[in-house]
Scaffold this motif. Structure first.
Motif, PDB file in Angstrom:
ATOM      1  N   SER A 182       0.841  -1.212   0.166  1.00 29.94           N
ATOM      2  CA  SER A 182      -0.027   0.080   0.020  1.00 29.94           C
ATOM      3  C   SER A 182       0.935   1.313  -0.005  1.00 29.94           C
ATOM      4  CB  SER A 182      -1.128   0.014   1.204  1.00 29.94           C
ATOM      5  OG  SER A 182      -1.613   1.142   1.250  1.00 29.94           O
ATOM      6  N   LEU A 183       1.876   1.240   0.751  1.00 35.15           N
ATOM      7  CA  LEU A 183       2.858   2.392   0.940  1.00 35.15           C
ATOM      8  C   LEU A 183       3.385   2.451  -0.351  1.00 35.15           C
ATOM      9  CD1 LEU A 183       3.979   4.625   2.352  1.00 35.15           C
ATOM     10  CD2 LEU A 183       5.640   2.979   3.447  1.00 35.15           C
ATOM     11  N   GLN A 184       4.083   1.547  -0.831  1.00 35.37           N
ATOM     12  CA  GLN A 184       4.567   1.399  -2.338  1.00 35.37           C
ATOM     13  C   GLN A 184       3.947   2.002  -3.327  1.00 35.37           C
ATOM     14  OE1 GLN A 184       7.241  -2.401  -2.776  1.00 35.37           O
ATOM     15  NE2 GLN A 184       5.264  -2.780  -4.075  1.00 35.37           N
ATOM     16  N   ARG A 185       2.515   1.752  -3.431  1.00 35.54           N
ATOM     17  CA  ARG A 185       1.653   2.112  -4.190  1.00 35.54           C
ATOM     18  C   ARG A 185       1.464   3.773  -4.200  1.00 35.54           C
ATOM     19  NH1 ARG A 185      -1.087  -1.787  -4.365  1.00 35.54           N
ATOM     20  NH2 ARG A 185      -2.219  -1.584  -2.618  1.00 35.54           N
ATOM     21  N   GLU A 186       1.273   4.149  -3.032  1.00 31.90           N
ATOM     22  CA  GLU A 186       0.953   5.597  -2.516  1.00 31.90           C
ATOM     23  C   GLU A 186       2.402   6.423  -3.074  1.00 31.90           C
ATOM     24  OE1 GLU A 186       0.911   8.274   1.274  1.00 31.90           O
ATOM     25  OE2 GLU A 186       0.006   6.130   1.560  1.00 31.90           O
ATOM     26  N   ILE A 187       3.477   5.887  -2.718  1.00 28.85           N
ATOM     27  CA  ILE A 187       4.691   6.648  -3.308  1.00 28.85           C
ATOM     28  C   ILE A 187       4.632   6.832  -4.675  1.00 28.85           C
ATOM     29  CG2 ILE A 187       7.084   6.619  -3.354  1.00 28.85           C
ATOM     30  CD1 ILE A 187       6.937   5.340  -0.485  1.00 28.85           C
ATOM     31  N   LEU A 188       4.786   5.541  -5.529  1.00 31.76           N
ATOM     32  CA  LEU A 188       5.077   5.658  -6.769  1.00 31.76           C
ATOM     33  C   LEU A 188       3.293   6.413  -7.350  1.00 31.76           C
ATOM     34  CD1 LEU A 188       5.507   2.026  -7.340  1.00 31.76           C
ATOM     35  CD2 LEU A 188       7.027   3.976  -7.951  1.00 31.76           C
ATOM     36  N   ASP A 189       2.439   6.395  -6.762  1.00 29.79           N
ATOM     37  CA  ASP A 189       1.301   7.173  -7.464  1.00 29.79           C
ATOM     38  C   ASP A 189       1.405   8.698  -7.276  1.00 29.79           C
ATOM     39  OD1 ASP A 189       0.204   5.099  -8.524  1.00 29.79           O
ATOM     40  OD2 ASP A 189      -1.575   4.752  -7.008  1.00 29.79           O
ATOM     41  N   ASP A 190       1.712   8.901  -6.155  1.00 31.54           N
ATOM     42  CA  ASP A 190       2.126  10.344  -5.839  1.00 31.54           C
ATOM     43  C   ASP A 190       2.870  10.941  -6.440  1.00 31.54           C
ATOM     44  OD1 ASP A 190      -0.297  10.187  -3.885  1.00 31.54           O
ATOM     45  OD2 ASP A 190       0.781  10.387  -2.016  1.00 31.54           O
ATOM     46  N   TYR A 191       4.207  10.398  -6.690  1.00 27.94           N
ATOM     47  CA  TYR A 191       5.364  10.630  -7.520  1.00 27.94           C
ATOM     48  C   TYR A 191       4.734  10.917  -9.035  1.00 27.94           C
ATOM     49  CZ  TYR A 191       9.996  11.257  -9.390  1.00 27.94           C
ATOM     50  OH  TYR A 191      10.990  11.947 -10.248  1.00 27.94           O
ATOM     51  N   GLY A 192       3.954  10.074  -9.409  1.00 26.62           N
ATOM     52  CA  GLY A 192       3.427  10.113 -10.549  1.00 26.62           C
ATOM     53  C   GLY A 192       3.901   9.133 -11.451  1.00 26.62           C
ATOM     54  N   LEU A 193       4.285   7.993 -11.018  1.00 20.38           N
ATOM     55  CA  LEU A 193       4.762   6.864 -11.784  1.00 20.38           C
ATOM     56  C   LEU A 193       3.626   5.722 -11.701  1.00 20.38           C
ATOM     57  CD1 LEU A 193       8.525   6.072 -10.987  1.00 20.38           C
ATOM     58  CD2 LEU A 193       7.461   6.482 -13.540  1.00 20.38           C
ATOM     59  N   THR A 194       2.482   5.979 -12.095  1.00 20.27           N
ATOM     60  CA  THR A 194       1.450   5.052 -12.106  1.00 20.27           C
ATOM     61  C   THR A 194       1.052   3.927 -13.410  1.00 20.27           C
ATOM     62  OG1 THR A 194       0.011   6.592 -13.594  1.00 20.27           O
ATOM     63  CG2 THR A 194      -0.105   6.754 -11.131  1.00 20.27           C
ATOM     64  N   ARG A 195       0.698   2.829 -13.098  1.00 16.42           N
ATOM     65  CA  ARG A 195       0.649   1.767 -14.186  1.00 16.42           C
ATOM     66  C   ARG A 195      -0.013   2.193 -15.315  1.00 16.42           C
ATOM     67  NH1 ARG A 195       0.093  -3.923 -11.706  1.00 16.42           N
ATOM     68  NH2 ARG A 195       1.894  -4.509 -12.363  1.00 16.42           N
TER      69      ARG A 195
END
Length: 159
Positions: free
Chosen positions: A146-159
């Motif tokens: 969950s934290l991993q996904r949050e960091i990536l999404d908030d940074y802008g590296l979404t799938r």
């Protein structure tokens, strides 16, 4: 956070990708509220080098995508007693990450997303391991992912 990047891939990792990894890990460090005197390294390697390391340190004779080597174990007291102000100035070394650029490309293709997304994912995944997160138990996995996904999404590296 002080971050050192090393490229053992004969320049297969572009300057833009190195900058992205650096900025992403700085972003992740802020998310975790790490102190400014935290330090770590990331080394980009190819499959033969990471396979050798995986065999030597984990007993698994195959290439893997990322290896995390934590420098300081959490929860253990330091055997050195010193002034708190001096202790606060000593950098906290999280450890070292090794990321296989070959695996980054393979997995990005297999998963159908960009090489940058996969590279960022592996950098954050390894970074979280260096900070004590794990995914051995279902509860821990849910928290880490969950934290991993949050960091990536908030940074802008979404799938």
């Amino acid at each position: 956070m002080e971050l050192e990047l090393f490229d053992h891939t004969d320049n297969q990792v572009s300057t833009a990708q190195q900058t992205m990894v650096s900025e992403l890990l700085q972003f992740a460090a802020q998310k975790l509220s790490l102190s400014e005197n935290t330090e770590m390294s990331v080394t980009f390697v190819n499959n033969p080098e990471i396979k050798e390391m995986n065999a030597k340190y984990r007993g698994v004779d195959r290439a893997t995508d990322v290896l995390s080597f934590a420098e300081e174990e959490t929860g253990e007291e330091s055997p050195i007693v010193m002034d708190p102000e001096l202790a606060a100035e000593i950098p906290v070394n999280l450890g070292d990450l090794f990321i296989s650029i070959d695996k980054v490309a393979e997995q990005a293709k297999f998963l159908g997303h960009s090489v940058d997304r996969e590279l960022g994912f592996l950098a954050v995944h390894g970074f979280l391991h260096l900070n004590g997160y794990d995914h051995e138990q279902a509860e821990d996995e849910a928290k880490m992912f969950s934290l991993q996904r949050e960091i990536l999404d908030d940074y802008g590296l979404t799938r």
